[in-house]
Design a protein around this motif. Sequence first.
Motif, PDB file in Angstrom:
ATOM      1  N   LYS A 163      94.964 118.498  35.535  1.00 24.67           N
ATOM      2  CA  LYS A 163      96.066 118.477  34.547  1.00 24.67           C
ATOM      3  C   LYS A 163      95.742 119.441  33.396  1.00 24.67           C
ATOM      4  O   LYS A 163      96.601 120.244  32.982  1.00 24.67           O
ATOM      5  CB  LYS A 163      96.251 117.033  34.033  1.00 24.67           C
ATOM      6  CG  LYS A 163      97.292 116.856  32.944  1.00 24.67           C
ATOM      7  CD  LYS A 163      96.720 116.902  31.531  1.00 24.67           C
ATOM      8  CE  LYS A 163      95.679 115.856  31.284  1.00 24.67           C
ATOM      9  NZ  LYS A 163      95.059 116.023  29.945  1.00 24.67           N
ATOM     10  N   GLU A 193      93.177 102.173  42.233  1.00 27.56           N
ATOM     11  CA  GLU A 193      94.175 102.921  41.443  1.00 27.56           C
ATOM     12  C   GLU A 193      94.160 102.547  39.955  1.00 27.56           C
ATOM     13  O   GLU A 193      94.145 103.442  39.096  1.00 27.56           O
ATOM     14  CB  GLU A 193      95.580 102.777  42.039  1.00 27.56           C
ATOM     15  CG  GLU A 193      96.566 103.689  41.341  1.00 27.56           C
ATOM     16  CD  GLU A 193      97.808 104.007  42.173  1.00 27.56           C
ATOM     17  OE1 GLU A 193      98.587 104.839  41.700  1.00 27.56           O
ATOM     18  OE2 GLU A 193      97.991 103.444  43.272  1.00 27.56           O
ATOM     19  N   GLN A 217      91.858 108.063  33.351  1.00 25.83           N
ATOM     20  CA  GLN A 217      92.793 109.102  32.869  1.00 25.83           C
ATOM     21  C   GLN A 217      93.246 108.778  31.450  1.00 25.83           C
ATOM     22  O   GLN A 217      93.259 109.655  30.569  1.00 25.83           O
ATOM     23  CB  GLN A 217      94.016 109.169  33.797  1.00 25.83           C
ATOM     24  CG  GLN A 217      93.727 109.732  35.180  1.00 25.83           C
ATOM     25  CD  GLN A 217      94.981 109.784  36.039  1.00 25.83           C
ATOM     26  OE1 GLN A 217      95.966 109.070  35.798  1.00 25.83           O
ATOM     27  NE2 GLN A 217      94.989 110.654  37.046  1.00 25.83           N
ATOM     28  N   ASN A 218      93.598 107.518  31.225  1.00 22.66           N
ATOM     29  CA  ASN A 218      94.104 107.113  29.903  1.00 22.66           C
ATOM     30  C   ASN A 218      93.025 107.210  28.828  1.00 22.66           C
ATOM     31  O   ASN A 218      93.306 107.554  27.684  1.00 22.66           O
ATOM     32  CB  ASN A 218      94.682 105.688  29.959  1.00 22.66           C
ATOM     33  CG  ASN A 218      95.928 105.630  30.827  1.00 22.66           C
ATOM     34  OD1 ASN A 218      96.576 106.655  31.052  1.00 22.66           O
ATOM     35  ND2 ASN A 218      96.255 104.450  31.338  1.00 22.66           N
ATOM     36  N   ALA A 252      93.538 105.110  36.755  1.00 24.60           N
ATOM     37  CA  ALA A 252      94.505 105.220  35.648  1.00 24.60           C
ATOM     38  C   ALA A 252      93.814 104.973  34.306  1.00 24.60           C
ATOM     39  O   ALA A 252      94.076 105.669  33.316  1.00 24.60           O
ATOM     40  CB  ALA A 252      95.641 104.225  35.850  1.00 24.60           C
ATOM     41  N   GLN A 254     101.743 113.380  31.939  1.00 23.97           N
ATOM     42  CA  GLN A 254     101.713 112.201  32.793  1.00 23.97           C
ATOM     43  C   GLN A 254     102.159 112.540  34.216  1.00 23.97           C
ATOM     44  O   GLN A 254     101.634 112.005  35.189  1.00 23.97           O
ATOM     45  CB  GLN A 254     102.589 111.079  32.202  1.00 23.97           C
ATOM     46  CG  GLN A 254     102.375 109.710  32.860  1.00 23.97           C
ATOM     47  CD  GLN A 254     100.920 109.241  32.800  1.00 23.97           C
ATOM     48  OE1 GLN A 254     100.299 109.250  31.733  1.00 23.97           O
ATOM     49  NE2 GLN A 254     100.356 108.869  33.949  1.00 23.97           N
ATOM     50  N   TRP A 255     103.096 113.461  34.329  1.00 21.84           N
ATOM     51  CA  TRP A 255     103.589 113.900  35.647  1.00 21.84           C
ATOM     52  C   TRP A 255     102.424 114.410  36.502  1.00 21.84           C
ATOM     53  O   TRP A 255     102.270 114.031  37.669  1.00 21.84           O
ATOM     54  CB  TRP A 255     104.647 114.990  35.436  1.00 21.84           C
ATOM     55  CG  TRP A 255     105.097 115.685  36.689  1.00 21.84           C
ATOM     56  CD1 TRP A 255     104.632 116.868  37.178  1.00 21.84           C
ATOM     57  CD2 TRP A 255     106.110 115.252  37.621  1.00 21.84           C
ATOM     58  NE1 TRP A 255     105.273 117.202  38.343  1.00 21.84           N
ATOM     59  CE2 TRP A 255     106.195 116.229  38.645  1.00 21.84           C
ATOM     60  CE3 TRP A 255     106.950 114.140  37.681  1.00 21.84           C
ATOM     61  CZ2 TRP A 255     107.069 116.132  39.717  1.00 21.84           C
ATOM     62  CZ3 TRP A 255     107.831 114.043  38.760  1.00 21.84           C
ATOM     63  CH2 TRP A 255     107.888 115.025  39.758  1.00 21.84           C
ATOM     64  N   ARG A 261      96.296 111.188  40.629  1.00 24.82           N
ATOM     65  CA  ARG A 261      95.936 109.820  41.032  1.00 24.82           C
ATOM     66  C   ARG A 261      96.399 109.520  42.466  1.00 24.82           C
ATOM     67  O   ARG A 261      95.668 108.958  43.275  1.00 24.82           O
ATOM     68  CB  ARG A 261      96.523 108.820  40.036  1.00 24.82           C
ATOM     69  CG  ARG A 261      95.827 107.474  40.025  1.00 24.82           C
ATOM     70  CD  ARG A 261      96.285 106.590  38.888  1.00 24.82           C
ATOM     71  NE  ARG A 261      97.711 106.310  38.945  1.00 24.82           N
ATOM     72  CZ  ARG A 261      98.643 106.862  38.151  1.00 24.82           C
ATOM     73  NH1 ARG A 261      98.287 107.724  37.208  1.00 24.82           N
ATOM     74  NH2 ARG A 261      99.917 106.562  38.277  1.00 24.82           N
ATOM     75  N   LYS A 262      97.622 109.939  42.777  1.00 22.57           N
ATOM     76  CA  LYS A 262      98.197 109.697  44.110  1.00 22.57           C
ATOM     77  C   LYS A 262      97.322 110.372  45.190  1.00 22.57           C
ATOM     78  O   LYS A 262      96.986 109.764  46.205  1.00 22.57           O
ATOM     79  CB  LYS A 262      99.625 110.250  44.131  1.00 22.57           C
ATOM     80  CG  LYS A 262     100.364 110.091  45.456  1.00 22.57           C
ATOM     81  CD  LYS A 262     101.831 110.504  45.298  1.00 22.57           C
ATOM     82  CE  LYS A 262     102.465 110.922  46.610  1.00 22.57           C
ATOM     83  NZ  LYS A 262     102.160 112.283  47.053  1.00 22.57           N
ATOM     84  N   ASP A 268      99.832 111.685  37.395  1.00 25.51           N
ATOM     85  CA  ASP A 268     100.299 110.853  38.508  1.00 25.51           C
ATOM     86  C   ASP A 268     100.024 111.544  39.858  1.00 25.51           C
ATOM     87  O   ASP A 268      99.646 110.899  40.838  1.00 25.51           O
ATOM     88  CB  ASP A 268     101.799 110.535  38.376  1.00 25.51           C
ATOM     89  CG  ASP A 268     102.089 109.622  37.191  1.00 25.51           C
ATOM     90  OD1 ASP A 268     101.135 109.007  36.656  1.00 25.51           O
ATOM     91  OD2 ASP A 268     103.272 109.524  36.773  1.00 25.51           O
TER      92      ASP A 268
END
Length: 799
Positions: free
Chosen positions: A630, A563, A570-571, A567, A764-765, A771-772, A768
């Motif tokens: 996204k 995870e 993504q960042n 992240a 970010q929503w 990622r989940k 997330d």
Amino acid sequence: MSNFIVKKVAVLGAGVMGAQIAAHCVNAKVPVVLFDLPAKEGAKNGIVLRAIENLKKLNPAPLGNKDDAAYIEVANYEDNLEVLKGCDLIIEAIAERMDWKHDLYQKVAPYIAPNAIFASNTSGLSINALAEGFDAELKARFCGVHFFNPPRYMHLVELIPTVATRPEIIDQLEGFLTTTLGKGVVRAKDTPNFIANRVGIFGMLATIYEAEKFGLTVDVVDDLTGKKLGRASSGTFRTADVVGLDTMGHVIKTMQDNLASDPFFAVYKTPEVLAKLVAAGALGQKTGAGFYKKVGKDIQRLDFASGQYVAGGAKAADIVARILKEKDPVKRMKALRESTNPQAQFLWAIFRDVFHYIAFHLDTIADNARDIDFAMRWGFGWNVGPFETWQASGWQEIAAWVKEDIEAGKALCNAPLPAWVFDGKVVQNGGVHDAQGSYSASKNTQVARSELPVYQRQAFRAAVVGDGVANGTTAGITVFEDESVRIWHQNDDILILSFKTKMHVIGAGVVDGMYKAIAEAEKNFKGLVIWHADAAEGGAFSAGADLQSMLPVFMAGGAKAIEPEVARLQNAHQALKYANVPVVAAVAGLALGGGCELLMHAAKRVASIESYIGLVEVGVGLIPAGGGLKEAAVRAAASAKGNDILQFLKASFTNAATASVSKSALEAQKMGYLSDDDVIVFNPYELLHVAKVEARAMFDAGYRPPLKAQFAVTGRYGMATIMAQLVNMRDGGFISAHDYKLGAMIAEIVAGGEVEQGSVVNEQWVLDLERKAFIELLNHPKTQERIMGMMQTGKPVRN
């Protein structure tokens, strides 16, 4: 120098080559009119209309976007010759018959505009003979321009002036072909079949001759002379089938008719096996049988002795395959020459035959050795040209061996190697290529590269072995380098980030490199370009996330341990999107999964026409989790402007759920992976130049990153609508149960999750949610099966 702008091209002849040349002009946004004879019945332009329809069905596709076929203007020689007056370039591409071409020239000559260039796309007829009968004025604007089939994909174009062609005409045409149509131009002399076909067809004839001598079957020869030699995977006989045995016969006949005094003349006789196949109408791929024949799912091969088709699929002997894996070309060639295995002896023989041929003919067929190497690389798909191979394998030793074989009567003819091969200058250089240029036998000196202005657009030109030309892996000034990335510049105001991983996959090292490059660019540069040194040589932009490197992390700590890595990716992509200087992705080749997501986060993309872009994660049982979904949600909301967002979301969902990959940059625009204002470049060698120009222009225009906005999503309503479509696909047997699960997850993410329609969320929503879902899937046995299958076989597992 004044601009040479081609406002319109006319192509005369709507056969296989003519129609595809017209298609490639349309790809490049050059208006084109396609001519042919008036049809005897039905619509008068029926021949051309049928040819255009056929373009949409051909594979590999001549058109970057099938819809663009509508832009090809149709014409016939009876009603529309006036149209020629508005054309700046006219390319004749009718059948290879001198009398037919002359008849057509008489018809069209009065309509050719006084400043237009007139060119014949012939694969071997004399350009000077074709120009006979023209007045002096038209003669000065006439030349040969030889495209290779298929014209969109083959990099080579041979340019052949006549004795009367004005030099600036050839210079102008070279500029147009290089930048606008994206070609590698080699100037050839007006000798039969020019350079590539002369050497390439000789090589094929020598291969057929040596194969019979050593008793090798067609499938073994193709295995030996394909990828294992760094050449087209189709090898020799399969290539002949693809080209068409009648076409090959025609090119051979040109050599027979015009090269009677050539010491290799005996080799130009049509091989008996080829003549028999052509007589029987077995012309290769287009008739379903040639050297090979497809029977059901099996590919059978021709048995020379019986003339029957038998089971194929035989491969090279293990010992020979091992020799060919040797990295050192000197050791490899020595091992082939000294081996007693007939396959190895065959390989040495075909190398020797080509070395003998190119040395003997260099003074008459090409200006210099580099032109022969480029012609074979760009026209016949060789990774390394024949002179380069000789030079890399040890010039003097090879020359001595070839001489020995000629004197022992083992070569194809007894003509000695020319004196220059053993000349002090060439021997001292270790071969024909050096930092000064490439050897010209006709001028007895090194010839430097062309200095035409068009080549200033190529930061790193195609190099040849031994020329010492700087390349994108070592040139410039390095700011930072490790095993994953190189961050560097060319002493100007744009920073370059290059990946060094295999297929430029994205692992932890590349992610670190992105952060470093952004920080350095923001501090000291006007922009950041992501570009890789093998972009022009068929490399990938990025084949996606490095699953292999995640394996130890997964084994040690399970899905949860992955995870933080997701992240960070993504960042990093978000950091590219919101960098304070423009980030430009210079894309060529494959941009899959994470590679596609990376380019979606750049401020701008400059893409080679041959860019194959898509979110393909479902192939390994995962969903895109680097911000690609996204971005789909953000873009759909922006496009909708208050209308139903779902309409703008459907294509992105379908592309991701079915792992669709664009077949060109033009198609990637249609699919939404590239935007309409992204730049499509036709010559991959110009990619870095154009990307840097774009980055600098954006900075100079006062670039600011986008503001971090909130956006509306379709929520449960969008999910329910998409799910209905998925249920139909599952129940109809189009997708498996696991594909259905993946589709449902993608639907949930692009719709913004379990929220009301029209809910406003931030990026970010959605990240997330991505990622989940990704982490959940990593624990799924079906996903694990897909990942392991892909790692072991390189092919997607359907489960």
